[in-house]
Each structure stands twice: as structure tokens, then as C-alpha cells.
Write an enzyme that holds these catalytic residues in place. Structure first.
Site, PDB file in Angstrom:
ATOM      1  N   GLY A 158      -6.476  -2.347  11.373  1.00  0.00           N
ATOM      2  CA  GLY A 158      -6.191  -0.916  11.341  1.00  0.00           C
ATOM      3  C   GLY A 158      -5.427  -0.480  10.119  1.00  0.00           C
ATOM      4  O   GLY A 158      -5.193   0.721   9.924  1.00  0.00           O
ATOM      5  N   ALA A 232      -5.615  -9.958   6.727  1.00  0.00           N
ATOM      6  CA  ALA A 232      -4.944  -8.869   6.005  1.00  0.00           C
ATOM      7  C   ALA A 232      -3.639  -8.449   6.671  1.00  0.00           C
ATOM      8  O   ALA A 232      -2.883  -7.660   6.104  1.00  0.00           O
ATOM      9  CB  ALA A 232      -5.881  -7.658   5.895  1.00  0.00           C
ATOM     10  N   SER A 275      -3.107 -11.625  -0.441  1.00  0.00           N
ATOM     11  CA  SER A 275      -1.739 -11.762  -0.932  1.00  0.00           C
ATOM     12  C   SER A 275      -1.426 -10.636  -1.911  1.00  0.00           C
ATOM     13  O   SER A 275      -2.179  -9.661  -2.024  1.00  0.00           O
ATOM     14  CB  SER A 275      -1.515 -13.136  -1.567  1.00  0.00           C
ATOM     15  OG  SER A 275      -0.135 -13.349  -1.807  1.00  0.00           O
ATOM     16  N   LYS A 278       3.561  -9.301  -5.676  1.00  0.00           N
ATOM     17  CA  LYS A 278       4.997  -9.436  -5.393  1.00  0.00           C
ATOM     18  C   LYS A 278       5.378 -10.863  -4.975  1.00  0.00           C
ATOM     19  O   LYS A 278       6.562 -11.180  -4.851  1.00  0.00           O
ATOM     20  CB  LYS A 278       5.406  -8.426  -4.316  1.00  0.00           C
ATOM     21  CG  LYS A 278       5.276  -6.976  -4.784  1.00  0.00           C
ATOM     22  CD  LYS A 278       5.526  -5.999  -3.663  1.00  0.00           C
ATOM     23  CE  LYS A 278       5.410  -4.571  -4.172  1.00  0.00           C
ATOM     24  NZ  LYS A 278       4.054  -4.217  -4.648  1.00  0.00           N
ATOM     25  N   SER A 319      -2.678   3.652  -0.022  1.00  0.00           N
ATOM     26  CA  SER A 319      -2.396   2.885   1.190  1.00  0.00           C
ATOM     27  C   SER A 319      -1.205   3.490   1.921  1.00  0.00           C
ATOM     28  O   SER A 319      -0.372   4.183   1.335  1.00  0.00           O
ATOM     29  CB  SER A 319      -2.108   1.418   0.848  1.00  0.00           C
ATOM     30  OG  SER A 319      -0.952   1.317   0.044  1.00  0.00           O
TER      31      SER A 319
END
Length: 504
Positions: A158, A232, A275, A278, A319
């Protein structure tokens, strides 16, 4: 109907006097002449200067836009360049900054039906246009072989990345698509969307589940038997995880360990972990936990029949919780737009582009690789804020102020995509590279993971940071003075009875 006078019609200036611009002008004159008046073209081709196209003059190069806007009272600029690059779009936006006029564009060349351009296709210039519009060449056969007629399980289905992965996977006709998501509302939305889009083509299974819940996840793997896992799910917000370091470790490290172990145990063919940049020389708990997850996936790959790979990339536009939605909300409220630091830079990519490359990378490698996506050139966040204000039809510094709020805990001014000892080699795809780091010994990684596991219930940031640094020596912690939010008990993580063994 009576045509409006010149003073009533909306004055437009068309960028590019090529075929697309000519077709657009023709339709404006033929069908929408009572609403629009094209006052001219701009085009950088010297041979077109002064040319008349259907009675409308090419008035100069693109650099003349500000002068022409003022001279003719232009209200709207239409960019009729279906092959425009991000750099070209940024230049036009920069030139239009002082004017505050509306900027619209036509679709990219791959979206134009039979090459025709119509006014109904026009849309506002979006921030994504400023990052580039070149379509990605994918190995469709390799991706189809990877997905078609297989059971594909997506964790974090989601979320921004997870939901787009589901959309992309659906194009390649899996036999079953399993949506694993902790948030019931997000799962409801993506399940409804996919059911509407792919109705009858394959089974779609919505599964409310927490990736740290071994029993629940084991049940899903056992019942649905996925052959592909796209992982994810993650806690991703840097400052939030500085407040809650134990939760970052629990979800990003041990949630990944749990799902990866189950994939190995149940004979999953391919496992792709998402990944982040960061994770490279991290200064944040979030980035360090993702690096731990990378190390675990690499080490596990050495002893498992499952083909494990990791795909690392930078920020994606739009996002949930990212700068673009935040900036839009701030602009809507009249500002100010807050940027942490004038020199803050980030790599950006659109969500669909990132997910397409993830699927491509998933077809590559023998197992244990960390693939790194080519993110292009890093962009200053303050420039992104300026551009978004302009795209909203406003003038930075006049209509909307930009304020600097200071670097937040765990943040760096600039992110890297590869470690210092990683040599990024080319793959068959020009936008995908592969790091050449050697996987660590699994037993050593597992031992350090178990030591990390023991400090989670102590609610002590320093202990968590020390345990993380044992696994990731390059971790340089920041945010020492942040109050910590106690974690929920991790008894289930530390209980030996609940640990699912690997297949030997």
C-alpha cells in the site's frame, strides 16, 4: 457563437515551432479560436526566426520569453516539445519565474496517439517533467519470464513504491498477486484500484499482515507459495526513526530477516529488496537499519537456493511524506515553504521509473548483488521548492516565501549511492549498475543481529546505536539530544521458540 474580442481571449505563447507546435496552433485556431489567441512562437532554431506559421510569427528564441510575456500580455505558455528533456524543461521554468504565468505542456512522444496533438491533451507542467521525460527501454521478455504465470508477493503493497510495483507487476500477468500491507486503509485502496484495473486477468489477494509477525507471514508463504517476493515494506522517515530507533530496527532489520528467512524456507525463486541511498555511510538510524538489511540479504544469499538481490536508489518524487506533497500543502496554505538547508541536495527519480528499473534489476544477477540505479544529477531542494512555486503560478519571494528550518536529526546535506569500497560495474541496462562488495559470513552477521535484538527492549538509543555500529562500522550517529519514544515489547523477536530455522 460569437468570437470574443482580443482583450477577452486568453493570450498564449507556444514554445517550439516544430510539428507539434504547428498542429497545436492549427487546432487552437480552428476549434478554440474564441477562447485562445496565440500571440506567437518562440524557438531556438535561428532558421525559424521571423517565420510565419498559419499567420502567427516566430518572435524569437526561448530566452525572449520574459520580454514577450510583458510585451503581449501573455497569460499562458504552452510547451509543445514532446521530446523535451528535464534540463530543457527546467530552463523554460527558470525563464518564467518572474512572470507568474501558467505553464502547460503536451504529453511525451510515447503518449501521443498517432502523433496528433490536441488541446484536450494539454496539462499543467509537473515537477516530474523537470527531471526528464525520456522513456525507459526495458527488457520486456526478461521481465515477463520473471513474472508471468507466477505467484508474486509484494510487501508494503500500500506504500508509494509497493503500490507502483503492484501496478507494474500487473502488466506482466502473474498468476496471483499477493498484497502484504500492515495498513488496512492503504491495502483497501490499492486492492480496489488493482481489482478495477486488472479484473479477471489474475487473482489478487489482499493480506493484512505485519512483516515482523512470523506466524502470520509463515502462514501466507505456506498457503500461497510465492515464487517471487518484492520486499518494499520499511519504516523510511529519517527523523521519525531517530525518535523511534527500536522500531526502525524491529521493522527494517528483523522484518526483513523474517521475510527473507521465510522466502528461503519456502523455496521462493527470487527475492528483491528495495533499499535506499541513505544506507551508504549512514548518519541516521533509518539508513543504518537498511544497510543492516542489505548485509543480511547478501549473507543469506550465500547459503540459500533463493536468488536474493537488493536494489538501491534515492528519493522518489511524490512519495508519501516526501518534500513534494509537503511543499504543495505549504503553497496551498500561502506559505512559507520550509527547506532544511540552502545546500541540501538529493537524487530524485519518478516512482514509475524507479519501479520499472526494480523489475528489470530483479531479472539480473546470480544472487547477493546490490544493484544501484542511475539517479542522474542531484538536485538542490531549494531549487525544487522554487520550481514548484513557479509551477503553481506564483512568484517565489513575492507570493510565497522560502524559509530555512535547519538540518533535521539524522540528515546529511548530500546522499551517496555507493560505498567507498564499492566499485559500481555496468550491467546490460544503462541505468542499472551493480556493486562489487563481497558478502559477509552469515554466522557473523547472524550473531551481530542477535546481539542487536537484545537491546531493543531497553529503550536506550545509545545502546541501539552501539549495536548498529558493530554491524555497520561506518555509521556516524547524530541526533543525540532527541527524546526517545519507548518501543513496544519485542518478546516475540527474542523468543527462540518463535524463530523459524533456515533450510539447511
Amino acid at each position: 457563437l460569437q468570437v470574443k474580442s482580443d482583450t477577452e481571449r486568453r493570450k498564449v505563447l507556444i514554445v517550439c515551432a516544430g510539428d507539434a507546435g504547428e498542429m497545436l496552433l492549427r487546432e487552437l485556431q480552428k476549434t478554440h479560436g474564441r477562447r485562445y489567441k496565440a500571440v506567437g512562437f518562440v524557438d531556438d532554431d535561428p532558421s525559424k526566426q521571423g517565420m510565419l506559421i498559419h499567420g502567427t510569427q516566430v518572435r524569437g528564441p526561448v530566452a525572449d520569453v520574459p520580454e514577450l510575456v510583458e510585451k503581449f500580455g501573455v497569460e499562458e505558455l504552452i510547451i509543445a516539445v514532446p521530446t523535451a528533456t528535464g534540463r530543457q524543461m527546467r530552463r523554460i521554468v527558470q525563464l518564467c519565474k518572474p512572470s507568474g504565468i501558467q505553464l502547460r505542456t503536451i504529453p511525451g512522444i510515447d503518449s501521443l496517439i498517432e502523433g496528433h496533438v490536441t488541446v484536450t491533451q494539454l496539462r499543467d507542467v509537473a515537477i516530474e517533467d523537470l527531471l526528464g521525460r525520456a522513456p525507459i527501454d526495458l527488457d520486456l521478455k526478461a521481465i515477463s519470464d520473471f513474472i508471468e504465470d507466477r505467484v508474486v508477493l509484494v510487501t508494503g503493497a500500500g506504500g508509494s513504491i509497493g503500490s507502483e510495483l503492484c501496478r507494474q507487476v500487473g502488466r506482466f500477468n502473474p498468476s496471483t498477486l499477493v498484497l502484504v500491507e500492515q495498513s488496512e486503509n492503504h491495502l483497501f485502496e490499492i486492492h480496489r484500484e488493482l481489482t478495477r484495473e486488472f479484473s479477471g486477468r489474475f487473482d489478487i489477494v489482499p493480506a493484512v499482515a505485519d512483516i515482523t509477525d512470523k506466524k502470520r507471514m509463515d502462514g501466507l508463504f505456506g498457503a500461497l507459495k510465492p515464487s517471487v517476493v518484492l520486499h518494499a515494506a520499511a519504516h523510511k522517515h529519517v527523523p521519525m526513526m531517530e525518535y523511534n530507533p527500536g522500531e526502525a530496527v524491529k521493522n527494517n532489520c528483523f522484518g526483513t530477516r523474517n521475510v527473507a528467512n521465510l522466502a528461503s524456507l519456502h523455496g521462493v525463486a527470487r527475492f528483491v529488496m528495495i533499499s535506499t541511498d541513505k544506507a551508504v555511510n549512514p548518519t541516521s538510524v533509518m539508513g543504518t537499519t537498511k544497510r543492516v538489511a542489505e548485509l543480511y540479504i547478501q549473507a543469506l544469499s550465500r547459503k540459500s537456493k533463493t536468488r536474493f538481490v537488493t536494489v538501491r536508489f534515492g528519493n522518489v518524487l511524490g512519495s508519501s511524506g516526501s518534500v513534494i506533497p509537503i511543499f504543495r500543502e505549504q503553497i496551498k496554505k500561502g506559505g512559507p515553504v520550509t527547506v532544511t538547508h540552502p545546500e541540501m541536495k538529493r537524487y530524485f527519480m519518478t516512482i514509475p521509473e524507479a519501479c520499472q528499473l526494480v523489475l528489470e534489476a530483479g531479472t539480473m544477477g546470480a544472487g547477493g548483488e546490490i544493484f544501484v540505479l542511475d539517479m542522474g544529477e542531484p538536485m538542490k531542494i531549494v531549487d525544487l521548492a522554487h520550481d514548484l512555486i513557479v509551477l503553481s503560478g506564483l512568484v517565489p519571494g513575492e507570493d510565497i516565501d522560502i524559509e530555512f528550518s535547519g538540518v533535521r536529526p539524522g540528515e546529511k546535506l548530500f546522499e551517496e549511492l555507493s560505498l567507498h569500497d564499492e566499485k559500481a560495474d555496468k550491467t546490460k541496462h544503462p541505468k542499472i549498475f551493480v556493486g562489487s562488495t563481497t558478502a559477509q559470513d552469515f554466522d557473523k552477521v547472524e550473531e551481530r543481529m542477535l546481539r542487536l535484538q537484545r537491546v531493543l527492549d531497553g529503550h536506550n538509543r545509545k545502546e541501539v546505536q552501539i549495536a548498529l555500529k558493530r554491524i555497520v562500522p561506518e555509521f556516524t550517529p547524530t541526533g543525540e539530544n532527541i527524546p526517545e519514544v519507548p518501543s513496544v515489547s519485542t518478546e516475540s523477536l527474542s523468543s527462540g521458540a518463535n524463530v523459524i530455522p533456515l533450510r539447511r
